[in-house]
Write an enzyme that holds these catalytic residues in place. Structure first.
Site, PDB file in Angstrom:
ATOM      1  CB  ALA A 185     -73.759  41.365  28.851  1.00 46.80           C
ATOM      2  CG  ASP A 186     -68.579  42.054  28.753  1.00 46.90           C
ATOM      3  OD1 ASP A 186     -67.645  41.354  29.152  1.00 46.90           O
ATOM      4  OD2 ASP A 186     -69.314  41.725  27.810  1.00 46.90           O
ATOM      5  CG  MET A 187     -70.019  48.321  29.251  1.00 48.19           C
ATOM      6  SD  MET A 187     -68.427  48.873  29.903  1.00 48.19           S
ATOM      7  CE  MET A 187     -67.622  49.400  28.409  1.00 48.19           C
TER       8      MET A 187
END
Length: 397
Positions: free
Chosen positions: A167-169
């Site tokens: 999700a962060d990437m």
């Protein structure tokens, strides 16, 4: 001979984020030439430095690459005043604190945009700057669960989370596009910056495709089917005779027919369970069993070679050891060796995507905490030695 220009070498970014999403966004800008000032708490710095007792240092070398590290305690009025000065020199400021925290410190969008009308401010959070969930923890695991990603990933009996901060990437990639769009609008249209509200959940939800339309139009709720596809069969991963794995996909009926024949099981196409794409999708378990048996009689090299000869789609399932030895990745210099004063040389992926005229570059690995304090505070903001010593003694830097 002069070095190639870098696409963002005229940009200055103040990166106040912690951990992954905002940090990777800033790393992408740094790879393309932006001057990124990484603002870290003087007591320990970005948590990624110590996220893992054994590997945190290595993670920081990658995610802190190309940035200049300065320390600053944003909970203190003196630190807040210094950040305002830094924001006044910046094109972009990135933060990922709980929504409302920067307002509590007098560093909200209204205050910073007043001080620097050309500033683009990226506000990373789990759930956005408003809405009933704005104060919830913003970790990627929660987002991966609540966007439907886990519900549609993995075997039928177990929702599956990714083994990396997905999700962060994804948010970092979306955020980089948004930053460049906001800068384009500022420089070509309005002359003013803007605030970017970047929750982790929305970019991840967006890449999952037309699930919402399927549900609204037909009441379809996607179920977990492992490595199979809802649209074509066969598709999956299969173990070879030598204990390795291959991934294959037949995206058209013609390629499926050719795949069955190449594996010596073409006779199954006469069976109604295998004869059409719809039948194969409906009988996915039987398809998998037939392919697993045929593929299990050959080595991974034999399967990959067979499929290449026949013009079919298959690839070996690599781990990082395989990747590092692959001749294609070597030829394209997918990985770069970066000198580092602490570890000697560190290996990491090269900047991507590749620009023909202004290629990205990893200028240095993640630096030591506060390595650029004097360079920035004295050399660029004009603070004296006495002021620097007092700020350090007071725990501000």
């Amino acid at each position: 001979m002069s070095l190639p220009a870098r696409a963002l070498s005229d940009l200055r970014v103040v990166d106040c984020s912690r951990l992954i999403a905002g940090g990777v966004l800033a790393t992408m800008l740094a790879d393309l030439g932006a001057d990124v000032l990484k603002v870290e708490n003087p007591r320990g710095g970005d948590p990624i430095r110590t996220w893992s007792k054994s590997l945190g240092e290595l993670w920081w070398k990658v995610y802190g690459r190309g940035k200049r590290s300065i320390t600053l305690n944003l909970t203190k009025p003196e630190g807040q005043a210094l950040l305002k000065r830094l924001a006044g020199t910046a094109d972009v400021l990135i933060e990922n604190y709980v929504p409302g925290t920067f307002e509590k410190w007098g560093l909200g969008w209204d205050a910073l945009s007043l001080a620097n009308p050309r500033l683009v401010m990226v506000r990373v959070s789990g759930w956005g700057q408003d809405g009933p969930y704005r104060d919830r923890p913003g970790f990627g695991t929660m987002v991966e669960a609540m966007t439907g990603f886990a519900a549609t990933t993995g075997p039928a009996d177990s929702p599956t989370l990714p083994s990396f901060p997905m999700a962060d990437m994804v948010a970092a990639q979306a955020g980089a596009v948004a930053v460049l769009a906001a800068l384009h609008h500022r420089d070509r249209i309005s002359g003013r910056g803007q605030m970017i509200d970047l929750p982790l959940y929305e970019p991840l939800l967006a890449i999952l495709g037309p699930h919402a339309l399927e549900y609204r139009a037909h009441g379809i709720v996607r179920e977990r089917i492992g490595n199979r596809s809802h649209n074509a069969s066969p598709r999956g991963t299969y173990k070879t005779r030598d204990g390795k794995w291959v991934a294959l996909s037949a995206s058209t009926p013609a390629s499926a027919d050719a795949m069955f024949k190449a594996l010596g099981i073409g006779h199954l196409l006469a069976d109604p369970h295998f004869a059409t794409n719809d039948a194969r999708i409906a009988n996915g378990e039987a398809v998998d069993q037939a392919l697993a048996l045929a593929i299990g009689k050959r080595s991974r090299e034999e399967i990959v070679g067979l499929f290449e000869t026949e013009g079919l789609t298959a690839a070996p399932v690599y781990d990082i050891a395989d990747i590092m030895e692959d001749p294609h990745f070597k030829a394209r210099r997918t990985f770069v060796e970066v000198p580092d004063p602490e570890l000697g040389t560190v290996t990491m992926t090269a900047p991507t995507p590749r620009l023909s005229e202004t290629p990205g570059k990893v200028r240095w690995a993640g630096p030591a905490l506060g390595a650029h304090n004097r360079e920035v505070y004295a050399g660029e903001l004009g603070l004296s030695d006495a002021e620097l010593q007092k700020l350090k003694a007071d725990g501000i830097i």
